[in-house]
Design a protein around this motif. Structure first.
Motif, mmCIF file in Angstrom:
data_model
loop_
_atom_site.group_PDB
_atom_site.id
_atom_site.type_symbol
_atom_site.label_atom_id
_atom_site.label_comp_id
_atom_site.label_asym_id
_atom_site.label_seq_id
_atom_site.Cartn_x
_atom_site.Cartn_y
_atom_site.Cartn_z
ATOM 1 N N PRO A 277 19.442 60.050 48.042
ATOM 2 C CA PRO A 277 19.976 60.057 49.765
ATOM 3 C C PRO A 277 19.697 61.565 50.641
ATOM 4 O O PRO A 277 19.734 60.685 51.310
ATOM 5 C CB PRO A 277 21.524 60.069 49.133
ATOM 6 C CG PRO A 277 21.481 58.908 48.135
ATOM 7 C CD PRO A 277 20.074 59.615 47.505
ATOM 8 N N SER A 278 19.671 62.027 49.338
ATOM 9 C CA SER A 278 19.601 63.742 50.113
ATOM 10 C C SER A 278 18.275 63.945 49.618
ATOM 11 O O SER A 278 18.505 65.186 48.266
ATOM 12 C CB SER A 278 20.777 64.337 49.634
ATOM 13 O OG SER A 278 22.146 63.962 50.041
ATOM 14 N N THR B 263 22.035 62.910 45.267
ATOM 15 C CA THR B 263 22.604 62.997 46.156
ATOM 16 C C THR B 263 23.278 64.817 46.339
ATOM 17 O O THR B 263 23.254 65.475 47.321
ATOM 18 C CB THR B 263 23.848 62.484 45.709
ATOM 19 O OG1 THR B 263 23.403 60.962 45.991
ATOM 20 C CG2 THR B 263 25.063 62.337 47.061
#
Length: 402
Positions: free
Chosen positions: A376-377, A324
């Protein structure tokens, strides 16, 4: 002698500030978790769009003001005002993008940025030249500085939140209104005083007419609008990688071979997962650390090594990416390498360690390669030329060249 502004130009100045804030913060929100080169490019782009947005808003507001006849703009102070704005925006974003953004660091950056915006305003005002003098009310100067600092703090918080969608829009709107409010608050505290009778006013230095400034401002408005529209274009969706070894190799421009015995176990349709290393010839394994310490604004936190995607050297410390965002770890990269499980982690570069189970993409690039880690990232990490063979082996790829 201060009278009302043109309401249409006032509205345009607010819109320009909002668009510049949205584009700048949108770029700034992507800084964390990107490779070093992309990090610098995004930082420069974010600082550039924020500076151009603030500076253009200021001079659209100046064009909205009914200035005394014969007023011209001195070129040197006008350019210096933009350079001040660009410098303080860049320094502030850099200051909060390096290391863990503590409250003290964010507040200091906001004060620097706010004072820089105020300095840009008054240096730009000093660029006005004509048969008049300007007087500023002290209380309004202080109030405008406080508004600028508050706007800067809110903007930096939006950058650190690294969010998109509604939150980014609200942050940009609040920032644009606050920066515009700072400008018009300062203008409300200013008065044009007629020059004394018999006094001759000489223009010193290169000057530009309001018409020339209008052309420059119109061009910058176009640049900001174009940047805003480009920021709305969605990024191309990455094709989900095939978990089988051969298609992954073909996508990377490499060739497949038999899987190294005891190193990688994979079945069609399942993610490649390394099996623990061991046996004769394997390096002795230290007891893996179950958690890594990371620094936060309120103290030291711990994250499970299963959540770690990559570790990046940062001077005497490291940055740990959990899929993230990056957070600072007090260990050096050598200490981190010694503590992490060598069956799951591999040092792919003198400054980078990656978690092999989280690799979703690999591609040759120049003399080396890059790998992408999931989360997520998703983010990419460079692989040095000397480590390509080891990484290929750990991913089940052949050691032969294409």
């Amino acid at each position: 002698m201060f009278v009302g502004h043109d309401p249409y130009l006032v509205a345009l100045s607010v819109v320009i500030a909002i668009l510049g804030g949205y584009t700048g913060f949108g770029l700034a929100a992507r800084i964390r978790g990107t490779p070093d080169v992309s990090h610098r490019v995004l930082l420069a782009g974010a600082a550039g769009f924020l500076a151009v947005g603030i500076w253009t808003m200021h001079f659209v507001g100046m064009l909205a003001a009914p200035l005394p006849s014969g007023t011209v703009y001195l070129v040197l102070p006008t350019i210096v005002s933009f350079l001040i704005c660009a410098l303080v925006v860049g320094v502030s974003l850099f200051f909060v993008s390096v290391g863990e953004p503590s409250l003290l660091r964010v507040v200091s950056s906001a004060v620097l940025l706010g004072l820089g915006i105020v300095s840009m305003h008054y240096v730009g005002m000093h660029g006005l030249s004509g048969g008049f003098a300007m007087e500023h009310e002290g209380a309004m100067v202080v109030l405008s500085a406080l508004i600028a600092i508050a706007a800067a703090y809110g903007g930096l918080r939006a950058f650190l939140a690294r969010q998109g969608g509604v939150q980014l829009i609200l942050s940009a709107v609040a920032f644009g209104i606050a920066v515009s409010g700072m400008h018009y608050t300062a203008m409300a505290g200013m008065q044009f005083v007629p020059a004394s009778e018999g006094a001759h006013h000489h223009i010193e230095g290169l000057a530009a007419s309001p018409q020339i400034l209008s052309l420059v401002v119109a061009l910058l408005c176009f640049v900001i609008a174009a940047g805003f529209l480009l920021s709305l274009v969605p990024e191309p969706r990455r094709k989900a990688p095939d978990d089988r070894a051969v298609p992954l190799v073909e996508a990377a421009g490499l060739e497949a071979d038999a899987l190294p015995a005891g190193e990688l176990a994979a079945t069609p349709g399942s993610r490649l997962r390394p099996t623990p290393l061991g046996g004769i010839g394997q390096p002795p394994r230290a007891a893996p650390a179950p958690r890594l310490p990371v620094e936060g604004a309120d103290g030291t936190h711990f994250i499970d090594t299963a959540d770690v995607r990559s570790v990046r050297a940062d001077a005497h410390y490291t940055k740990v990416h959990d899929g993230t965002r990056e957070r600072m770890c007090p260990w050096s990269i050598s200490e981190a390498e010694a503590q992490l499980d060598p069956g799951l982690f591999v040092r792919v570069h003198r400054s980078h360690i990656v978690a092999i189970p989280h690799v979703t993409f690999v591609r040759k690039e120049g003399d080396g390669a890059v790998v992408e880690l999931d989360g997520p990232s998703p983010h990419r990490v460079p692989v040095s030329r000397a480590k390509i063979a080891e990484v290929k082996a750990r991913l089940g790829l052949a050691g032969r060249h294409t």
